[in-house]
Design a protein around this motif. Sequence first.
Motif, mmCIF file in Angstrom:
data_model
loop_
_atom_site.group_PDB
_atom_site.id
_atom_site.type_symbol
_atom_site.label_atom_id
_atom_site.label_comp_id
_atom_site.label_asym_id
_atom_site.label_seq_id
_atom_site.Cartn_x
_atom_site.Cartn_y
_atom_site.Cartn_z
ATOM 1 N N THR A 142 0.830 -1.208 0.000
ATOM 2 C CA THR A 142 0.000 0.000 0.000
ATOM 3 C C THR A 142 0.861 1.254 0.000
ATOM 4 O OG1 THR A 142 -1.785 -1.160 1.142
ATOM 5 C CG2 THR A 142 -1.774 1.240 1.302
ATOM 6 N N VAL B 228 0.981 4.031 -3.042
ATOM 7 C CA VAL B 228 0.673 5.445 -2.808
ATOM 8 C C VAL B 228 1.857 6.315 -3.217
ATOM 9 C CG1 VAL B 228 0.290 7.146 -0.979
ATOM 10 C CG2 VAL B 228 -1.092 5.064 -1.045
ATOM 11 N N LEU B 229 3.077 5.884 -2.881
ATOM 12 C CA LEU B 229 4.255 6.690 -3.219
ATOM 13 C C LEU B 229 4.490 6.734 -4.731
ATOM 14 C CD1 LEU B 229 6.733 5.615 -0.386
ATOM 15 C CD2 LEU B 229 5.375 7.708 -0.533
ATOM 16 N N LEU B 230 4.185 5.620 -5.412
ATOM 17 C CA LEU B 230 4.380 5.601 -6.870
ATOM 18 C C LEU B 230 3.181 6.179 -7.615
ATOM 19 C CD1 LEU B 230 5.998 2.079 -7.501
ATOM 20 C CD2 LEU B 230 7.149 4.266 -7.163
ATOM 21 N N GLY B 231 2.071 6.466 -6.901
ATOM 22 C CA GLY B 231 0.855 6.881 -7.591
ATOM 23 C C GLY B 231 0.308 5.761 -8.461
ATOM 24 N N PRO C 122 13.742 4.558 -12.839
ATOM 25 C CA PRO C 122 15.166 4.214 -12.851
ATOM 26 C C PRO C 122 15.481 3.081 -11.874
ATOM 27 C CG PRO C 122 14.811 6.358 -11.825
ATOM 28 C CD PRO C 122 13.512 5.949 -12.425
ATOM 29 N N SER D 242 17.513 2.616 -9.424
ATOM 30 C CA SER D 242 17.596 2.862 -7.981
ATOM 31 C C SER D 242 16.206 2.875 -7.358
ATOM 32 C CB SER D 242 18.317 4.185 -7.719
ATOM 33 O OG SER D 242 17.691 5.225 -8.463
ATOM 34 N N ILE D 243 15.233 3.466 -8.058
ATOM 35 C CA ILE D 243 13.870 3.510 -7.513
ATOM 36 C C ILE D 243 13.224 2.127 -7.561
ATOM 37 C CG2 ILE D 243 11.582 4.527 -7.847
ATOM 38 C CD1 ILE D 243 13.624 6.443 -6.666
ATOM 39 N N VAL E 209 14.403 0.502 -4.504
ATOM 40 C CA VAL E 209 13.744 1.085 -3.329
ATOM 41 C C VAL E 209 12.285 0.640 -3.261
ATOM 42 C CG1 VAL E 209 12.944 3.279 -2.348
ATOM 43 C CG2 VAL E 209 15.306 3.051 -3.115
ATOM 44 N N LEU F 126 12.271 -2.671 -1.709
ATOM 45 C CA LEU F 126 12.566 -2.520 -0.270
ATOM 46 C C LEU F 126 11.341 -2.047 0.505
ATOM 47 C CD1 LEU F 126 14.750 -2.365 1.991
ATOM 48 C CD2 LEU F 126 15.124 0.001 1.302
ATOM 49 N N ILE F 127 10.662 -1.039 -0.020
ATOM 50 C CA ILE F 127 9.471 -0.508 0.656
ATOM 51 C C ILE F 127 8.405 -1.593 0.773
ATOM 52 C CG2 ILE F 127 7.518 1.089 0.367
ATOM 53 C CD1 ILE F 127 9.549 3.115 -0.784
ATOM 54 N N ILE G 29 9.516 -4.074 3.602
ATOM 55 C CA ILE G 29 9.661 -3.730 5.021
ATOM 56 C C ILE G 29 8.558 -2.865 5.616
ATOM 57 C CG2 ILE G 29 12.184 -3.892 4.842
ATOM 58 C CD1 ILE G 29 12.251 -0.822 5.193
ATOM 59 N N PHE G 30 7.769 -2.139 4.816
ATOM 60 C CA PHE G 30 6.858 -1.177 5.441
ATOM 61 C C PHE G 30 5.646 -1.820 6.112
ATOM 62 C CE2 PHE G 30 7.702 3.394 5.322
ATOM 63 C CZ PHE G 30 8.980 3.364 4.802
ATOM 64 N N ALA H 167 15.953 -5.610 6.141
ATOM 65 C CA ALA H 167 16.102 -4.699 5.006
ATOM 66 C C ALA H 167 17.274 -5.113 4.122
ATOM 67 C CB ALA H 167 16.287 -3.270 5.508
#
Lengths: 207, 207, 207
Positions: free
Chosen positions: B45, B49-52, B114, B116-117, B120, B123-124, B127-128, B150
């Motif tokens: 979730t 939300v962060l990626l839209g 990209p 790196s994202i 991430v 990862l999100i 772990i979130f 992580a």
Amino acid sequence: MSLHGLYLLAIVAEAMSGALMGMRRGMDLFGICLVGTVAALGGGTVRDVLLGHYPLGWIAHPEYLLLTAGAAALTAVAARRLHKLRMPFLVVDALGLVAFTVLGCDIAASQGLPTSIVLVSGLITGIFGGLLRDVLCNEIPLVLQRELYASVSLLCGALYLGLPLLGVGATATLAAAFVAGLALRLCALRFDWQLPRFGDETIRGFD
Amino acid sequence: MSLHGLYLLAIVAEAMSGALMGMRRGMDLFGICLVGTVAALGGGTVRDVLLGHYPLGWIAHPEYLLLTAGAAALTAVAARRLHKLRMPFLVVDALGLVAFTVLGCDIAASQGLPTSIVLVSGLITGIFGGLLRDVLCNEIPLVLQRELYASVSLLCGALYLGLPLLGVGATATLAAAFVAGLALRLCALRFDWQLPRFGDETIRGFD
Amino acid sequence: MSLHGLYLLAIVAEAMSGALMGMRRGMDLFGICLVGTVAALGGGTVRDVLLGHYPLGWIAHPEYLLLTAGAAALTAVAARRLHKLRMPFLVVDALGLVAFTVLGCDIAASQGLPTSIVLVSGLITGIFGGLLRDVLCNEIPLVLQRELYASVSLLCGALYLGLPLLGVGATATLAAAFVAGLALRLCALRFDWQLPRFGDETIRGFD
């Protein structure tokens, strides 16, 4: 120095503050980097999610993540030598709060939102990084308790939005916001200025 | 076994972990189900939300909510008989962390973001869920403190993105990510492997 | 009285509850206003972000922020005189929970989402304000522990969605949801009705 350069300095300073708080809570290197990154980029992230303003800043510029995680890791390694940096840190932190506020106002204004929301957008950008940092560290957010952090953001936002209406030019407006913000923040720290509290008047049964 | 099947197993395992933590904090049946659901679906979730990236997974598939809330409720009722499930749980939890990571990478990659994202995003996703579970239970998130959770996610993400660049096929890449993730996670638990901490070097005045 | 009027009354009541909790935690005037505002508008905000339903309510209607921050500030100033308001507060809080639930259901239904998500949308609108309030105050959320708050929301949502299917008209459906919600909530408070807990059956090692 440009506003963007100040923004980069500010996210480094916030990453340091997050890293030091993570260290105090016994976090490992990953936790330190994550709390530092959330402290630095959390305010802008919350603002963009609330405004529906995509892509988020750090997704468009992943190098910000490298900068904040790197600053946090460096802070962890070099913490003992940072004592002398306290005054520069407080100045950068205060300037960063103004930079966050101004940039947050700009983004809401570019979406054509009403003035009150533009002010709130600057406030959210300014304070939610530190607020999320404290939630992750299991603390009542400092910004809700003292230090006029939010008041500084609101004052700077009001100057930034209000002065142009009085005919003040863009550069002078920015300068006024930075000078006023820095002055209020450092005075609040130096003289322990506080907003009123009401703890002893509290009553129960309303939750 | 398919990645999707593993994902379903993983959200059941995370719902169990959330339910058991809610029980320890004296929550009622609703709280247990909510914390279980947040632990299971919170990572995806936050990522979406962060990626839209809309609609969210559990809004497109409401049956996931039923699965996680049901698993949490069952855990509450049957907790005393779950002792023997600890080893299977830890294995499913580790495999689930890899599955979450891989699926999180896929979604960011499908948006053309990209590398790196993409990492991430994995990862999100990984772990979130646990992080929000711990915030709701008023704890400093475990994932910020120990167990290489992580690190496992980052290692698996790096293998998942890097091996194809070396000419490794899709199946072998997935297998490598799962084997490496499972091995690192179980070793971290068994031998108490940790990332460095820096608690005694901390200093005050930077928040 | 219209549903919208009830909504406005409800956000004032929630802002009061947030303000009183912030006061107990020693927050300053800004913290009190922010916690009050989050308690009042946080549920709808979380719902809208999860549904991708933009603009958020308080961005389209900034006057809501003024109303909630003003109610919180007034609560701080006048707290000692509020004792007599406890019963009216509890009634408005219960009616507000039903209003939040119904409005949350409506928004998800207007997006054509399946019934289960419509119910969850009402639930999120009803409980996440109080949940975020408690997270900011560093407490395990009350709504996860007792008082049937979430159960009231689910019951009202089920009546609101189910009665029309049985041929009940719109006004009678709303009336039934409000009467049932108010009755269940006040009985839960009066007779300390609780959902089951499972604290002593808990086991370790699953997190």
